[in-house]
Write an enzyme that holds these catalytic residues in place. Structure first.
Site, PDB file in Angstrom:
ATOM      1  N   ASP A 130      40.893  36.997  70.199  1.00 33.30           N
ATOM      2  CA  ASP A 130      42.158  36.920  69.361  1.00 33.30           C
ATOM      3  C   ASP A 130      43.382  36.131  70.186  1.00 33.30           C
ATOM      4  OD1 ASP A 130      44.656  37.470  67.993  1.00 33.30           O
ATOM      5  OD2 ASP A 130      44.087  39.579  67.258  1.00 33.30           O
ATOM      6  N   ARG A 165      46.330  35.160  68.827  1.00 30.60           N
ATOM      7  CA  ARG A 165      47.512  35.119  68.075  1.00 30.60           C
ATOM      8  C   ARG A 165      48.621  35.670  68.787  1.00 30.60           C
ATOM      9  NH1 ARG A 165      45.542  38.608  62.977  1.00 30.60           N
ATOM     10  NH2 ARG A 165      44.279  39.656  64.593  1.00 30.60           N
TER      11      ARG A 165
END
EC number: 3.5.4.25
Length: 200
Positions: A127, A129
């Protein structure tokens, strides 16, 4: 990230009328969107908020490999029914790895790898983000307290770290189908998403 408010307009949708506001990073040109309703005046109560990362395949093409499209639509319905809320639509395709790498990861998933291992096999984070733009967007909308529509504890912590008061979590379990059951289980078992076992 020093994003700036650029433009806003009314946006009639299949789920009701919203306001759409665009924010832009002046350095990279990256654009993020706030889709809001009922925030013409500063809110006095906690506001329904969803932080939703762009998913071209799910949001636009109704892909069954994820639950992104159903989550987005369910949130629009929920906010419209409540009469107030905001979706922060962040341009972070593929959990931040970009569209090309996302499709490469999909190809690895077709070979039997889960969504986490597929990213790692591409030497990418599970991930990638960021959420540092959220506080600027919410501050522009005068939102200080939120009821966060999410199953992801990382989003809750990210908003709290920015000084946003997350007073409640609103679970969102929609879009399960035979093509994404393993994906949803992986999010629960390997990414700490707050699904219940009987959700599967």
């Amino acid at each position: 990230m020093p994003i700036e408010f650029i433009a806003t307009s009314k946006l009639p949708t299949a789920f009701g009328e919203f306001n759409i506001s665009v924010f832009q990073d002046p350095v990279t040109g990256e654009e993020h969107v706030a889709l809001s309703k009922g925030l013409e005046n500063p809110p006095t109560d906690p506001v329904l908020v969803r932080v939703h990362s762009e998913c071209l395949t799910g949001d636009a093409f109704a892909s069954l490999k994820c639950d992104c499209g159903p989550q987005l639509q369910a949130t629009q319905k929920l906010i419209n029914e409540a009469g107030q809320g905001v979706i922060l639509y962040l341009r972070q395709e593929g959990r931040g790895i970009g569209l090309t790498n996302k499709i490469r990861a999909y190809a690895l998933q077709d070979q039997g790898h889960d969504t986490v291992d597929a990213n790692l096999l591409l030497n990418l984070p599970a991930d990638a983000r960021r959420y540092d733009m959220c506080s600027i967007m919410l501050d522009h909308l005068k939102v200080k307290e939120v009821k966060l529509i999410t199953n992801n504890p990382l989003k809750i912590q990210a908003l709290k770290d920015q000084g946003i008061n997350v007073v409640d979590r609103v679970p969102l379990t929609v879009g399960r189908n035979p093509f994404n059951e393993q994906y949803l289980k992986t999010k629960r078992e390997r990414m700490a998403h707050l699904y219940q076992k009987d959700d599967f």
